[in-house]
Design a protein around this motif. Structure first.
Motif, mmCIF file in Angstrom:
data_model
loop_
_atom_site.group_PDB
_atom_site.id
_atom_site.type_symbol
_atom_site.label_atom_id
_atom_site.label_comp_id
_atom_site.label_asym_id
_atom_site.label_seq_id
_atom_site.Cartn_x
_atom_site.Cartn_y
_atom_site.Cartn_z
ATOM 1 N N THR A 105 0.824 -1.216 0.000
ATOM 2 C CA THR A 105 0.000 0.000 0.000
ATOM 3 C C THR A 105 0.852 1.258 0.000
ATOM 4 O OG1 THR A 105 -0.239 -0.016 2.417
ATOM 5 C CG2 THR A 105 -1.982 -1.110 1.104
ATOM 6 N N GLN B 107 -9.914 5.152 1.951
ATOM 7 C CA GLN B 107 -8.977 4.263 1.263
ATOM 8 C C GLN B 107 -8.767 2.976 2.063
ATOM 9 O OE1 GLN B 107 -5.693 7.060 0.883
ATOM 10 N NE2 GLN B 107 -5.945 7.062 -1.344
ATOM 11 N N TRP C 190 -9.512 -0.730 0.733
ATOM 12 C CA TRP C 190 -8.474 -1.758 0.766
ATOM 13 C C TRP C 190 -8.970 -2.992 1.510
ATOM 14 C CZ3 TRP C 190 -5.602 -4.346 4.462
ATOM 15 C CH2 TRP C 190 -4.522 -5.091 3.970
ATOM 16 N N GLN D 213 -9.545 -6.928 0.268
ATOM 17 C CA GLN D 213 -8.850 -8.028 0.930
ATOM 18 C C GLN D 213 -9.809 -8.982 1.644
ATOM 19 O OE1 GLN D 213 -5.643 -8.306 0.271
ATOM 20 N NE2 GLN D 213 -5.870 -6.385 -0.827
#
Length: 196
Positions: free
Chosen positions: A11, A29, A33, A37
């Motif tokens: 990242t 963000q 993310w 995941q």
């Protein structure tokens, strides 16, 4: 499936203009993310928590803290090679990183043997707190990565402005991507022509 710890380390990346881009600079963000995941998180978290991780601000702080530990351990894993240039001068110490990872992994709980029709194992979660569960998932993922076969393939890209760690697919692979390799060849050619 990408290892959660490896994805977290990624990242931070080169921004294309000589700087570093942080893909976890806002709670939004971090949420995006985490959503990306979800499959890997689901391997570590109870199903109800893997899909519903509240409080993006706390999640962001925990992810950034765990990323610092992951990148410190990755830098140690690629030694004696150079670490990624993104944070080489501000890495936490290896002992501190190990403490962070192990404490986080312990929050997730332990595996226990259960026996219904056949013996199997499941996690006995030590907490229901979503931030602790997230840290635990990353911690377990770091441990899994560091003792697994992929650690031997871990490299820091030596390209001038690159900040990535990558998994070497071929013994001749030097850079994280063809773009970095091309940029380095162009730089080398330029230095030869200009004498610099």
């Amino acid at each position: 499936m990408t290892n959660l710890a490896f994805a977290l380390a990624a990242t931070i990346k080169h921004d294309g203009h000589g700087g570093v881009a942080d893909l976890l600079s806002t709670p939004e963000q971090a949420s995006a993310w985490l959503a990306a995941q979800s499959a890997d998180l689901g391997r570590f978290l109870p199903p109800s928590r893997a899909e519903n991780l509240p409080n993006p601000d706390e999640m962001l702080r925990e992810l950034v803290r765990m990323r610092r530990a992951v990148r410190a351990l990755f830098a140690r894993a690629v030694a004696p090679g150079a670490p990624s240039k993104a944070d080489a001068d501000q890495l936490m110490g290896v002992d501190e990183a190990l403490t962070v990872v192990n404490a986080a992994a312990a929050r997730l709980g332990t595996a226990e043997l259960v026996w219904d029709e056949e013996p199997s194992s499941r996690w006995a979660y030590a907490t229901e707190d979503p931030v602790n569960l997230l840290g635990g998932a990353v911690g377990r993922s770091v441990i899994e990565f560091m003792v697994g076969p992929d650690r031997q393939r871990l490299r820091a890209c030596p390209a001038a402005r690159c900040v990535k760690y990558f998994l070497q697919d071929d013994p001749r692979q030097t850079w994280c991507s063809p773009t970095c390799g091309n940029r380095e060849r162009v730089n080398r050619h330029y230095r030869k022509r200009t004498g610099g």
